[in-house]
Each structure stands twice: as structure tokens, then as C-alpha cells.
Design a protein around this motif. Structure first.
Motif, short mmCIF file in Angstrom:
data_model
loop_
_atom_site.label_atom_id
_atom_site.label_comp_id
_atom_site.label_asym_id
_atom_site.label_seq_id
_atom_site.Cartn_x
_atom_site.Cartn_y
_atom_site.Cartn_z
N ASP A 149 5.45 16.58 32.54
CA ASP A 149 4.49 15.51 32.31
C ASP A 149 4.84 14.21 33.02
O ASP A 149 4.02 13.29 33.07
CB ASP A 149 4.35 15.24 30.80
N ARG A 150 6.05 14.12 33.56
CA ARG A 150 6.43 12.89 34.26
C ARG A 150 5.75 12.77 35.62
O ARG A 150 5.70 11.70 36.20
CB ARG A 150 7.94 12.84 34.46
N PHE A 151 5.24 13.90 36.13
CA PHE A 151 4.70 13.92 37.48
C PHE A 151 3.20 14.20 37.49
O PHE A 151 2.67 14.88 36.60
CB PHE A 151 5.41 14.99 38.32
N GLU A 152 2.56 13.72 38.52
CA GLU A 152 1.15 14.02 38.78
C GLU A 152 1.08 14.72 40.13
O GLU A 152 1.91 14.46 41.01
CB GLU A 152 0.32 12.75 38.79
N THR A 153 0.11 15.60 40.29
CA THR A 153 0.00 16.35 41.54
C THR A 153 -1.44 16.34 42.06
O THR A 153 -2.38 16.09 41.32
CB THR A 153 0.43 17.82 41.35
N ALA A 154 -1.57 16.65 43.33
CA ALA A 154 -2.87 16.79 43.96
C ALA A 154 -2.83 17.97 44.92
O ALA A 154 -1.90 18.08 45.74
CB ALA A 154 -3.26 15.51 44.71
N SER A 155 -3.80 18.85 44.83
CA SER A 155 -3.88 19.99 45.73
C SER A 155 -4.29 19.54 47.12
O SER A 155 -5.20 18.71 47.28
CB SER A 155 -4.88 21.01 45.19
N ILE A 156 -3.62 20.07 48.16
CA ILE A 156 -3.96 19.70 49.54
C ILE A 156 -4.41 20.90 50.37
O ILE A 156 -4.95 20.73 51.46
CB ILE A 156 -2.80 18.99 50.25
N GLY A 157 -4.19 22.12 49.89
CA GLY A 157 -4.61 23.29 50.65
C GLY A 157 -3.97 24.55 50.13
O GLY A 157 -3.27 24.54 49.11
N ILE A 158 -4.21 25.66 50.83
CA ILE A 158 -3.60 26.92 50.43
C ILE A 158 -2.84 27.52 51.62
O ILE A 158 -3.12 27.21 52.78
CB ILE A 158 -4.63 27.95 49.92
N GLU A 159 -1.87 28.36 51.28
CA GLU A 159 -1.12 29.13 52.29
C GLU A 159 -1.01 30.56 51.81
O GLU A 159 -0.86 30.81 50.59
CB GLU A 159 0.27 28.54 52.49
N PRO A 255 -2.65 33.86 47.21
CA PRO A 255 -2.26 32.72 48.04
C PRO A 255 -1.54 31.66 47.21
O PRO A 255 -1.56 31.70 45.97
CB PRO A 255 -3.59 32.20 48.59
N ILE A 256 -0.95 30.71 47.89
CA ILE A 256 -0.19 29.66 47.24
C ILE A 256 -0.95 28.35 47.31
O ILE A 256 -1.44 27.96 48.37
CB ILE A 256 1.18 29.49 47.93
N ASP A 257 -1.09 27.70 46.17
CA ASP A 257 -1.72 26.39 46.11
C ASP A 257 -0.67 25.34 46.48
O ASP A 257 0.29 25.14 45.75
CB ASP A 257 -2.25 26.16 44.69
N VAL A 258 -0.86 24.68 47.61
CA VAL A 258 0.09 23.67 48.07
C VAL A 258 -0.32 22.32 47.51
O VAL A 258 -1.48 21.91 47.63
CB VAL A 258 0.13 23.61 49.62
N ALA A 308 -2.05 16.47 36.76
CA ALA A 308 -3.47 16.13 36.78
C ALA A 308 -4.10 16.36 38.14
O ALA A 308 -3.48 16.08 39.16
CB ALA A 308 -3.63 14.67 36.37
N GLU A 309 -5.30 16.91 38.14
CA GLU A 309 -6.03 17.09 39.40
C GLU A 309 -6.40 15.72 39.94
O GLU A 309 -6.70 14.80 39.18
CB GLU A 309 -7.28 17.92 39.14
N ARG A 310 -6.36 15.62 41.26
CA ARG A 310 -6.64 14.31 41.87
C ARG A 310 -7.70 14.49 42.93
O ARG A 310 -7.65 15.42 43.71
CB ARG A 310 -5.35 13.75 42.48
#
Length: 310
Positions: A149-159, A255-258, A308-310
Motif C-alpha cells: 500500500d505504500r506504492f502506487e502504480t500505472a500500467s504502461i504496456g504489455i510484454e 502476457p506480462i502487465d508492465v 491504484a490504476e492511473r
């Protein structure tokens, strides 16, 4: 009274300059100020630091030990100031196995043109947070769930996922592989920061054995020697070529969510610009595995990496 940094600076200056007068000139203050600081330090520590019986001051026994530690303390404080200064001129992006693969160099070039005052620096850290928790990165590239919970993330693409096999292995002669092909071998897995886990295989078709490793270099060395096979993100295949190792796309692996991750309470400078630029690169340059595109069921199983989605 506590020991103060200015007292330590005065002590080191007197030792380096040889006299109180020369130390005062070096520091741009009065001789009386130097004398008061040394006296305050000696009072605080309860021992004499300097022998003033000669024209050139000499360190006492305790003074010699104190000044050695004082130099280290002042060096550490100076290092902290350099870190703070760098934070205004650098945006450090951490990663565990690969930065952004084929997008890395283009991102750095595009960033340099758009933000010449802030360098984009990639730093390697084989930890679950890619250097965030350790304080060496402002943002990190994450390819596994980050349930913190200390971090927030945003998806940028897939590999897509790629297998790594010894070039002498028969699997290296094939253009693409499936999970079952790898299950016949020992699979090298980095449980701490890698993207591969046994959950990728069905319960009734698990690999014959696994071998835990720590970091990409150990992983590649094992594979090149034919002691294991591995599976990783496309970025690793792009960024970590190794003699004796062949990379092949795994067509039935999800696939991997980057994602990019950062501290919730400490947003890095130009964060939105970095997220947007990274997304554009992933969107305009699809994975090279496109011709071996996994089935729709595999594509649909990519899940967010936490936060959290950004």
C-alpha cells in the motif's frame, strides 16, 4: 549540549590548517568563533581534542580518534547533499531484470530532447520493488504484482513471455515454444524479483524440478551451461543477450502487465510525463512476438500489478 556539525567542521579545519588563525581564514569566520566551537565540542565530549601548547595545534589521543570519525560524518553529510541535488537534476528509474527492453534507448533519447534539465537514469536493483524500497530509484519498472500500500502504480504496456534455453538444446531450433516444452526440464526461478512462478503451469503439468536463483546473471549462466531453462519478459530477451542462450516466445503463457511504480507520498518530478512517454512507446511499437500472438484466453489473463490504476 549535543555535538553539532559546525563543531566537527571547525575541528577538522583546525587540524588541516594547523592553527586556529588559518582555520578561521579557511572557513571565513573569526578566530574567536573557531575557539568557541572547539571549546564547546570538548565540553560536550568531556575530553580535550587539541593540545594548544605549541604554535601548531596537535591532536590528543582522543582527538585523533574523534577527528577520524568526524571526517566520515562530514563525508556522509556531503553525500546526502549530493543525493538531494541529484534528485533535482535526475529521475532515476529502477528495474530488476530489464529496464524497458527495446524501448529503453528510445525513451532516454526522447526524454533528453523533451526535458534537457532532468536526466533519465536507469538503475539496476534485484529487489521486488526495483530499488524503490532501497531508496536508489524514484520510479521503478514492475512486472510482477506489487501488493504494498505504500506504492502506487500505472500500467504502461504489455510484454509477452519468452523462454531462455541453451543454444545446444533442441528447443532452440524452434521458432516458438509452449509451457509443456519447458516442463520437461529444470526451470530456473527467481522467487524474489522474477516474473516466473509455478502458477503458470497447470497443477497436473508442473515442471519436473525447479532451481532457485538470485538475479539475471546467475539465471543466464545456468541456462547457458544447459543446467536449466528459464522464462522471462520480452524486455529481458531484448536487453540481456548472452552467448549460449537462445530466447523463444512462449505462445500459451499469459502476457506480462508492465507498470511503473512510485511512493504514494513522494511523487517524483515529471512523473506524468514519464508515464505518458512510456505508454506511447509501448503502444506504437508492439511486442516482436506479435506474429506468435498468444491465444485470446492468454491475453485476457494479464492482471494489474497492484496499486491504484492511473
Amino acid at each position: 549540549m549535543d555535538v553539532q556539525l559546525r563543531h566537527l567542521r571547525m575541528l577538522v579545519a583546525v587540524v588541516d590548517a594547523g592553527t586556529f588563525t588559518d582555520a578561521a581564514a579557511m572557513l571565513g569566520c573569526s578566530q574567536a568563533a573557531v575557539s568557541r566551537s572547539i571549546a564547546a565540542l570538548e565540553t560536550t565530549l568531556g575530553t580535550r581534542m587539541l593540545d594548544r601548547s605549541t604554535h601548531h595545534v596537535l591532536l590528543t589521543g582522543p582527538g585523533s580518534r574523534v577527528v577520524a570519525h568526524a571526517r566520515r560524518i562530514l563525508d556522509e553529510v556531503a553525500f546526502l547533499h549530493r543525493i538531494a541535488d541529484d534528485s533535482r537534476t535526475e529521475l532515476r528509474v529502477g528495474y530488476a531484470y530489464a529496464a524497458m527492453g527495446k524501448h529503453t534507448r528510445r525513451l532516454q533519447k526522447t526524454w533528453a530532447a523533451a526535458h534537457p534539465g532532468v536526466s533519465l537514469v536507469f538503475v539496476h536493483s534485484n529487489t521486488p520493488t526495483g530499488g524503490l524500497s532501497e531508496g536508489i530509484a524514484d520510479v521503478s519498472v514492475i512486472r510482477r504484482p506489487l501488493a504494498d500500500d505504500r506504492f502506487e502504480t500505472a500500467s504502461i504496456g504489455i510484454e509477452y513471455r519468452y523462454a531462455a534455453v541453451d543454444t545446444d538444446n533442441a528447443l532452440a531450433r524452434r521458432r516458438s515454444l509452449r509451457l509443456a516444452d519447458l516442463a520437461r526440464y529444470t526451470v530456473a526461478i527467481d522467487y524474489r524479483s522474477g516474473t516466473t512462478s509455478l502458477d503458470l503451469w497447470p497443477p497436473d503439468a508442473q515442471p519436473v524440478s525447479t532451481r532457485g536463483i538470485d538475479g539475471v546473471d546467475e539465471w543466464l549462466t545456468l541456462i547457458a551451461a544447459g543446467q536449466a531453462v528459464g522464462m522471462t519478459a520480452e524486455a529481458t530477451a531484448n536487453q540481456n543477450p548472452r552467448p549460449g542462450v537462445a530466447y523463444r516466445v512462449v505462445t500459451d503463457a499469459p502476457p506480462i502487465d508492465v507498470r511503473l511504480a512510485w511512493w504514494k507520498d513522494d511523487l517524483p518530478p515529471l512523473l506524468d510525463a514519464l508515464v505518458d512517454m512510456a505508454r506511447q512507446l509501448y503502444a506504437t511499437a508492439p511486442p516482436r512476438a506479435q506474429r506468435h500472438r498468444p491465444p485470446a484466453t492468454a491475453r485476457a489473463s494479464a492482471t494489474p500489478g497492484g496499486g491504484a490504476e492511473r
